[in-house]
Design a protein around this motif. Structure first.
Motif, PDB file in Angstrom:
ATOM      1  N   LEU A  28       0.821  -1.218   0.000  1.00  0.00           N
ATOM      2  CA  LEU A  28       0.000   0.000   0.000  1.00  0.00           C
ATOM      3  C   LEU A  28       0.855   1.269   0.000  1.00  0.00           C
ATOM      4  O   LEU A  28       0.316   2.375  -0.064  1.00  0.00           O
ATOM      5  CB  LEU A  28      -0.925   0.010   1.215  1.00  0.00           C
ATOM      6  N   GLY A  29       2.173   1.102   0.092  1.00  0.00           N
ATOM      7  CA  GLY A  29       3.071   2.252   0.047  1.00  0.00           C
ATOM      8  C   GLY A  29       3.398   2.876   1.384  1.00  0.00           C
ATOM      9  O   GLY A  29       4.003   3.956   1.441  1.00  0.00           O
ATOM     10  N   PHE A  30       3.027   2.209   2.484  1.00  0.00           N
ATOM     11  CA  PHE A  30       3.301   2.757   3.808  1.00  0.00           C
ATOM     12  C   PHE A  30       4.675   2.331   4.341  1.00  0.00           C
ATOM     13  O   PHE A  30       5.151   2.904   5.326  1.00  0.00           O
ATOM     14  CB  PHE A  30       2.220   2.326   4.793  1.00  0.00           C
ATOM     15  N   LEU A  31       5.273   1.335   3.732  1.00  0.00           N
ATOM     16  CA  LEU A  31       6.593   0.845   4.136  1.00  0.00           C
ATOM     17  C   LEU A  31       7.503   0.747   2.918  1.00  0.00           C
ATOM     18  O   LEU A  31       7.047   0.377   1.825  1.00  0.00           O
ATOM     19  CB  LEU A  31       6.483  -0.537   4.794  1.00  0.00           C
ATOM     20  N   HIS A  32       8.788   1.055   3.118  1.00  0.00           N
ATOM     21  CA  HIS A  32       9.794   0.939   2.067  1.00  0.00           C
ATOM     22  C   HIS A  32      11.073   0.392   2.692  1.00  0.00           C
ATOM     23  O   HIS A  32      11.229   0.391   3.920  1.00  0.00           O
ATOM     24  CB  HIS A  32      10.059   2.299   1.416  1.00  0.00           C
ATOM     25  N   ASN A  33      11.986  -0.056   1.872  1.00  0.00           N
ATOM     26  CA  ASN A  33      13.233  -0.598   2.400  1.00  0.00           C
ATOM     27  C   ASN A  33      14.016   0.434   3.208  1.00  0.00           C
ATOM     28  O   ASN A  33      14.752   0.084   4.132  1.00  0.00           O
ATOM     29  CB  ASN A  33      14.105  -1.132   1.258  1.00  0.00           C
ATOM     30  N   HIS A  34      13.876   1.713   2.869  1.00  0.00           N
ATOM     31  CA  HIS A  34      14.604   2.763   3.587  1.00  0.00           C
ATOM     32  C   HIS A  34      13.826   3.282   4.802  1.00  0.00           C
ATOM     33  O   HIS A  34      14.305   4.176   5.505  1.00  0.00           O
ATOM     34  CB  HIS A  34      14.900   3.940   2.651  1.00  0.00           C
ATOM     35  N   THR A  35      12.631   2.761   5.060  1.00  0.00           N
ATOM     36  CA  THR A  35      11.834   3.202   6.206  1.00  0.00           C
ATOM     37  C   THR A  35      12.561   2.905   7.517  1.00  0.00           C
ATOM     38  O   THR A  35      13.054   1.797   7.731  1.00  0.00           O
ATOM     39  CB  THR A  35      10.461   2.501   6.214  1.00  0.00           C
ATOM     40  N   LYS A  36      12.617   3.909   8.375  1.00  0.00           N
ATOM     41  CA  LYS A  36      13.199   3.735   9.702  1.00  0.00           C
ATOM     42  C   LYS A  36      12.062   3.402  10.664  1.00  0.00           C
ATOM     43  O   LYS A  36      11.214   4.252  10.961  1.00  0.00           O
ATOM     44  CB  LYS A  36      13.918   5.008  10.137  1.00  0.00           C
ATOM     45  N   ALA A  37      12.021   2.156  11.122  1.00  0.00           N
ATOM     46  CA  ALA A  37      10.857   1.657  11.857  1.00  0.00           C
ATOM     47  C   ALA A  37      11.148   1.439  13.336  1.00  0.00           C
ATOM     48  O   ALA A  37      12.264   1.104  13.738  1.00  0.00           O
ATOM     49  CB  ALA A  37      10.370   0.353  11.242  1.00  0.00           C
ATOM     50  N   LEU A  38      10.090   1.598  14.134  1.00  0.00           N
ATOM     51  CA  LEU A  38      10.148   1.364  15.576  1.00  0.00           C
ATOM     52  C   LEU A  38       9.009   0.439  15.976  1.00  0.00           C
ATOM     53  O   LEU A  38       7.856   0.672  15.613  1.00  0.00           O
ATOM     54  CB  LEU A  38      10.021   2.688  16.340  1.00  0.00           C
ATOM     55  N   CYS A  39       9.325  -0.607  16.729  1.00  0.00           N
ATOM     56  CA  CYS A  39       8.307  -1.519  17.265  1.00  0.00           C
ATOM     57  C   CYS A  39       8.270  -1.354  18.779  1.00  0.00           C
ATOM     58  O   CYS A  39       9.294  -1.510  19.446  1.00  0.00           O
ATOM     59  CB  CYS A  39       8.636  -2.969  16.911  1.00  0.00           C
ATOM     60  N   LEU A  40       7.096  -1.034  19.318  1.00  0.00           N
ATOM     61  CA  LEU A  40       6.938  -0.840  20.755  1.00  0.00           C
ATOM     62  C   LEU A  40       6.277  -2.066  21.374  1.00  0.00           C
ATOM     63  O   LEU A  40       5.405  -2.687  20.773  1.00  0.00           O
ATOM     64  CB  LEU A  40       6.076   0.393  21.044  1.00  0.00           C
ATOM     65  N   SER A  41       6.697  -2.386  22.602  1.00  0.00           N
ATOM     66  CA  SER A  41       6.211  -3.588  23.295  1.00  0.00           C
ATOM     67  C   SER A  41       6.346  -4.783  22.364  1.00  0.00           C
ATOM     68  O   SER A  41       5.391  -5.501  22.072  1.00  0.00           O
ATOM     69  CB  SER A  41       4.753  -3.409  23.742  1.00  0.00           C
ATOM     70  N   ALA A  42       7.579  -4.997  21.918  1.00  0.00           N
ATOM     71  CA  ALA A  42       7.851  -5.952  20.845  1.00  0.00           C
ATOM     72  C   ALA A  42       7.987  -7.397  21.303  1.00  0.00           C
ATOM     73  O   ALA A  42       8.229  -8.283  20.478  1.00  0.00           O
ATOM     74  CB  ALA A  42       9.126  -5.539  20.102  1.00  0.00           C
ATOM     75  N   GLY A  43       7.848  -7.654  22.595  1.00  0.00           N
ATOM     76  CA  GLY A  43       7.913  -9.034  23.069  1.00  0.00           C
ATOM     77  C   GLY A  43       9.242  -9.692  22.748  1.00  0.00           C
ATOM     78  O   GLY A  43      10.321  -9.127  22.956  1.00  0.00           O
ATOM     79  N   ALA A  44       9.166 -10.898  22.209  1.00  0.00           N
ATOM     80  CA  ALA A  44      10.384 -11.651  21.881  1.00  0.00           C
ATOM     81  C   ALA A  44      11.020 -11.201  20.577  1.00  0.00           C
ATOM     82  O   ALA A  44      12.162 -11.566  20.291  1.00  0.00           O
ATOM     83  CB  ALA A  44      10.071 -13.148  21.810  1.00  0.00           C
ATOM     84  N   GLY A  45      10.280 -10.427  19.757  1.00  0.00           N
ATOM     85  CA  GLY A  45      10.897  -9.873  18.560  1.00  0.00           C
ATOM     86  C   GLY A  45      10.367 -10.358  17.230  1.00  0.00           C
ATOM     87  O   GLY A  45      11.035 -10.211  16.210  1.00  0.00           O
ATOM     88  N   HIS A  46       9.150 -10.897  17.197  1.00  0.00           N
ATOM     89  CA  HIS A  46       8.598 -11.357  15.929  1.00  0.00           C
ATOM     90  C   HIS A  46       8.421 -10.209  14.932  1.00  0.00           C
ATOM     91  O   HIS A  46       8.770 -10.339  13.755  1.00  0.00           O
ATOM     92  CB  HIS A  46       7.239 -12.046  16.155  1.00  0.00           C
ATOM     93  N   ALA A  47       7.881  -9.090  15.403  1.00  0.00           N
ATOM     94  CA  ALA A  47       7.621  -7.950  14.511  1.00  0.00           C
ATOM     95  C   ALA A  47       8.898  -7.371  13.914  1.00  0.00           C
ATOM     96  O   ALA A  47       8.989  -7.188  12.694  1.00  0.00           O
ATOM     97  CB  ALA A  47       6.825  -6.873  15.242  1.00  0.00           C
ATOM     98  N   PRO A  48       9.931  -7.059  14.728  1.00  0.00           N
ATOM     99  CA  PRO A  48      11.153  -6.521  14.118  1.00  0.00           C
ATOM    100  C   PRO A  48      11.842  -7.500  13.181  1.00  0.00           C
ATOM    101  O   PRO A  48      12.397  -7.095  12.153  1.00  0.00           O
ATOM    102  CB  PRO A  48      12.034  -6.182  15.324  1.00  0.00           C
ATOM    103  N   MET A  49      11.804  -8.787  13.500  1.00  0.00           N
ATOM    104  CA  MET A  49      12.408  -9.765  12.594  1.00  0.00           C
ATOM    105  C   MET A  49      11.659  -9.801  11.270  1.00  0.00           C
ATOM    106  O   MET A  49      12.274  -9.865  10.193  1.00  0.00           O
ATOM    107  CB  MET A  49      12.419 -11.164  13.227  1.00  0.00           C
TER     108      MET A  49
END
Length: 231
Positions: free
Chosen positions: A93-114
């Motif tokens: 949808l164009g909301f994420l790109h390879n150069h996007t600097k992303a932050l995951c909050l309350s990320a638990g064990a890390g599924h989302a950042p991985m």
């Protein structure tokens, strides 16, 4: 007659007390059978103490091996796949790109950042009250240690568990630049519930709402675009 009975009872009491004392002394001096003898050979394959008397140290896997075992498990791969599918939709949808600097909050064990890293993002930061090295760093989502507007994209799937939701959202908006996106995945909802969640973001505009499946549960994804610089 009564005196004789009394003497007999006293003698019986003394006998029982003596027997009890002897048993206690034997129990104190004798090593319990449940204990492992000090001269017993060590067994590296034993992961847990064989008894409450076993004081030998437990075997601990090095962190890289522990992570490799966890990341190769079926449960991990299943949850990771659900996050990857979710983020791929946002990328399409164009909301994420390879150069996007992303932050995951309350990320638990890390599924989302991985998952974000695996779909091509090169700069992903994740925080949680308890770290999970190397994917997640320790930080309080209610008081993030980042400057204003340093991220393009912030995501959480645990807004409902936040102790102070307003403060949690305020930190999301503060650390995302103007024109960036704040995304929350909550239990499936619609209508007024979505609008109520959107109102938590005073500096953002509701852009996208979708029902998705995440971690095996029906969820609603709410995407907000930051309009004004946080004050």
């Amino acid at each position: 007659m009564e005196r004789n009975v009394e003497k007999m009872l006293n003698r019986v009491s003394v006998v029982f007390i003596s027997i009890g004392t002897a048993i206690m002394v034997i129990m104190i001096l004798q090593t319990p059978k449940t204990c492992i003898p000090p001269e017993a050979p060590s067994k590296p394959h034993t992961h847990f103490p064989r008894s409450t008397c076993d004081s030998s140290p437990r075997q601990h896997l090095p962190l890289p091996k522990k992570n490799a075992r966890m990341w190769s498990s079926r449960a991990w791969k299943s949850r990771l796949s659900s996050f990857s599918t979710y983020f791929l939709r946002l990328r399409d949808l164009g909301f994420l790109h390879n150069h996007t600097k992303a932050l995951c909050l309350s990320a638990g064990a890390g599924h989302a950042p991985m998952a974000l890293s695996q779909i091509g993002l090169a700069d992903v930061t994740a925080v949680e009250l308890v770290d999970s090295i190397p994917l997640v760093k320790r930080a309080d989502p209610h008081n993030l240690p980042f400057f204003d507007g340093v991220f393009d994209f912030a995501f959480t799937a645990h807004l409902a568990e936040a102790l102070f939701p307003l403060r949690f959202v305020e930190e999301m908006e503060r650390t995302v630049r103007r024109g960036g996106f704040c995304v929350v995945a909550v239990d499936e909802c619609g209508g007024e519930d979505v609008r109520e969640i959107a109102r938590l973001f005073p500096n953002s505009k509701l852009v996208d709402v979708a029902n998705v499946t995440l971690e095996g549960s029906k969820r609603t994804s709410i995407l907000m675009k930051v309009q004004d610089s946080p004050t």
